[in-house]
Design an enzyme around this catalytic site. Structure first.
Site, PDB file in Angstrom:
ATOM      1  N   ASN A  10       0.794  -1.284  -0.090  1.00 43.44           N
ATOM      2  CA  ASN A  10      -0.028   0.136   0.302  1.00 43.44           C
ATOM      3  C   ASN A  10       1.050   1.408  -0.063  1.00 43.44           C
ATOM      4  O   ASN A  10       1.485   1.558   0.900  1.00 43.44           O
ATOM      5  CB  ASN A  10      -0.933  -0.056   1.406  1.00 43.44           C
ATOM      6  CG  ASN A  10      -1.627   1.226   1.448  1.00 43.44           C
ATOM      7  OD1 ASN A  10      -1.972   2.113   0.456  1.00 43.44           O
ATOM      8  ND2 ASN A  10      -2.469   1.326   2.521  1.00 43.44           N
ATOM      9  N   LYS A  12      -0.162   4.351  -0.247  1.00 46.33           N
ATOM     10  CA  LYS A  12      -0.510   5.433   0.319  1.00 46.33           C
ATOM     11  C   LYS A  12      -0.176   6.489  -0.597  1.00 46.33           C
ATOM     12  O   LYS A  12      -0.194   6.525  -1.680  1.00 46.33           O
ATOM     13  CB  LYS A  12      -0.130   5.467   1.906  1.00 46.33           C
ATOM     14  CG  LYS A  12      -0.273   4.437   2.621  1.00 46.33           C
ATOM     15  CD  LYS A  12       0.015   4.425   4.259  1.00 46.33           C
ATOM     16  CE  LYS A  12      -0.196   3.067   4.811  1.00 46.33           C
ATOM     17  NZ  LYS A  12      -0.353   3.140   6.251  1.00 46.33           N
ATOM     18  N   HIS A 100      -9.560   1.212   4.481  1.00 44.25           N
ATOM     19  CA  HIS A 100      -8.421   1.515   5.402  1.00 44.25           C
ATOM     20  C   HIS A 100      -8.654   2.523   6.617  1.00 44.25           C
ATOM     21  O   HIS A 100      -9.315   3.227   6.505  1.00 44.25           O
ATOM     22  CB  HIS A 100      -7.172   2.271   4.493  1.00 44.25           C
ATOM     23  CG  HIS A 100      -5.834   1.983   5.361  1.00 44.25           C
ATOM     24  ND1 HIS A 100      -5.405   2.781   6.199  1.00 44.25           N
ATOM     25  CD2 HIS A 100      -4.704   0.992   4.941  1.00 44.25           C
ATOM     26  CE1 HIS A 100      -4.259   2.630   6.637  1.00 44.25           C
ATOM     27  NE2 HIS A 100      -3.843   1.401   5.755  1.00 44.25           N
ATOM     28  N   GLU A 102      -7.028   4.721   7.860  1.00 46.32           N
ATOM     29  CA  GLU A 102      -6.867   6.153   7.353  1.00 46.32           C
ATOM     30  C   GLU A 102      -8.120   6.685   6.625  1.00 46.32           C
ATOM     31  O   GLU A 102      -8.166   7.864   7.021  1.00 46.32           O
ATOM     32  CB  GLU A 102      -5.583   6.447   6.600  1.00 46.32           C
ATOM     33  CG  GLU A 102      -4.292   6.287   7.558  1.00 46.32           C
ATOM     34  CD  GLU A 102      -3.089   5.266   6.667  1.00 46.32           C
ATOM     35  OE1 GLU A 102      -3.279   5.544   5.468  1.00 46.32           O
ATOM     36  OE2 GLU A 102      -2.350   4.874   7.372  1.00 46.32           O
ATOM     37  N   GLU A 172      -5.448  -4.808  10.245  1.00 42.07           N
ATOM     38  CA  GLU A 172      -4.523  -3.989  10.503  1.00 42.07           C
ATOM     39  C   GLU A 172      -4.826  -2.938  11.941  1.00 42.07           C
ATOM     40  O   GLU A 172      -5.619  -2.127  11.897  1.00 42.07           O
ATOM     41  CB  GLU A 172      -4.490  -2.833   9.511  1.00 42.07           C
ATOM     42  CG  GLU A 172      -4.194  -3.560   8.043  1.00 42.07           C
ATOM     43  CD  GLU A 172      -3.287  -2.475   7.180  1.00 42.07           C
ATOM     44  OE1 GLU A 172      -2.414  -2.732   6.534  1.00 42.07           O
ATOM     45  OE2 GLU A 172      -4.200  -1.497   6.966  1.00 42.07           O
ATOM     46  N   GLY A 178       2.331   2.064  10.758  1.00 46.78           N
ATOM     47  CA  GLY A 178       3.451   3.359  10.591  1.00 46.78           C
ATOM     48  C   GLY A 178       3.939   3.538  12.031  1.00 46.78           C
ATOM     49  O   GLY A 178       4.680   4.874  12.311  1.00 46.78           O
ATOM     50  N   SER A 218       3.292  -2.066  10.275  1.00 49.01           N
ATOM     51  CA  SER A 218       4.878  -2.065  10.567  1.00 49.01           C
ATOM     52  C   SER A 218       5.386  -3.610  10.124  1.00 49.01           C
ATOM     53  O   SER A 218       6.299  -3.806  10.791  1.00 49.01           O
ATOM     54  CB  SER A 218       5.035  -1.915  11.874  1.00 49.01           C
ATOM     55  OG  SER A 218       4.720  -0.367  12.091  1.00 49.01           O
TER      56      SER A 218
HETATM   57  P1  13P Z   1       2.883   0.358   7.662  1.00 49.39           P
HETATM   58  O1  13P Z   1       3.443  -0.785   7.239  1.00 49.39           O
HETATM   59  O2  13P Z   1       3.674   1.691   7.130  1.00 49.39           O
HETATM   60  O3  13P Z   1       2.878   0.318   9.351  1.00 49.39           O
HETATM   61  O4  13P Z   1       1.587   0.669   7.087  1.00 49.39           O
HETATM   62  C1  13P Z   1       0.531  -0.458   7.104  1.00 49.39           C
HETATM   63  C2  13P Z   1      -0.471  -0.237   6.564  1.00 49.39           C
HETATM   64  O5  13P Z   1      -1.419   0.577   6.721  1.00 49.39           O
HETATM   65  C3  13P Z   1      -0.902  -0.823   5.126  1.00 49.39           C
HETATM   66  O6  13P Z   1      -2.045  -0.863   4.543  1.00 49.39           O
END
Ligand code: 13P
Length: 256
Positions: A10, A12, A100, A102, A172, A178, A218
């Site tokens: 992803n 982002k 997601h 976010e 997740e 993150g 992560s």
């Molecule tokens: P990270 O791997 O940066 O923690 O992000 C995970 C994520 O949100 C994947 O959709």
């Protein structure tokens, strides 16, 4: 049932078209096509990068799937700023991330929105990657299994087993995204197993057995192998580590 792992990056809101093409090409250059006999791989770039990234993999005859990060459920019309399932399909998307955290937290996406998107994607033959996961407050309150399984039920409301079989769920935990604070394999497995049990309630054991449940948060080349060794973790949704070709490819190798 032996499920094939799926490693999905992803990206982002990272990478201009130029940067996206470079990253896709770097991944392609490090890739042996026969890896894709053992593991499914996808990258999910920002919308404007989708077609250029599809072109890179097509040119190299590499069956890395390309996925979007969001979609709108209506077919067309006055929905300024939105993108339809048909538009994604035409440029060669095979996956789309939905719900997601976010998007849920920063853009107020609800369980109902997620369900409409899941149904539109399934109808349009794009595989949804449905994200679920609890906040730190819910984890600390001890109600995370109820919370996550409720998200799964809501996402698949009105979907039958035949329609659901190619969908993917990604667990997740928000506290692991993150932050560098990965869930332990045991923590991730506990929730992924509960997700699968919920899928079995909804769609029957056989369908649930064939569906993929990913872990995200992560995940990197250092911790992927142990997470992927868990019986109910069928791959990863990778954020930060998917932006470096070398790291992403190492995670793919750990998933074979
Ligand atoms: P990270 O791997 O940066 O923690 O992000 C995970 C994520 O949100 C994947 O959709």
């Amino acid at each position: 049932m032996a499920r094939r792992n799926l490693i999905a990056g992803n990206w982002k809101m990272n990478n201009t078209i130029g940067e996206a093409v470079v990253l896709a090409q770097e991944i392609s250059n490090k890739f042996y096509p026969d890896w894709l006999d053992k593991v499914d791989v996808a990258v999910c770039p920002p919308s404007v990068d989708l077609k250029p990234v599809v072109n890179v993999f097509e040119f190299d005859h590499l069956k890395i799937g390309v996925g979007a990060q969001n979609v709108y459920w209506e077919e067309k019309g006055a929905f300024t700023g939105e993108i339809s399932v048909g538009m994604l399909r035409e440029i060669g998307c095979v996956y789309c991330i939905v719900g997601h955290s976010e998007r849920r937290n920063l853009f107020a996406e609800t369980n109902e929105d997620v369900n409409k998107k899941v149904r539109a994607l399934i109808a349009g033959k794009i595989k949804p990657i449905v994200c679920v996961g609890e906040s730190l407050a819910v984890r600390d309150a001890g109600t995370y299994l109820e919370f996550v399984t409720a998200q799964v039920r809501a996402a698949f409301a009105g979907v039958d087993a035949f329609e659901a079989k190619d969908a993917v769920v990604a667990y997740e935990p928000v506290w692991a995204i993150g932050t560098g604070r990965t869930a332990t394999p045991e923590q991730a497995e506990e929730v992924c197993a509960a997700v699968r049990a919920t899928l079995a309630e909804l769609f029957g054991a056989e369908t649930a057995d064939g569906m993929r449940v990913l872990y995200g948060g992560s995940m990197n080349e250092g911790n992927a192998e142990l997470l992927l060794a868990e019986p109910d973790i069928d791959g990863g949704l990778i954020g930060g580590a998917s932006l470096k070709a070398a790291s992403f490819v190492e995670i793919v190798k750990a998933a074979m």
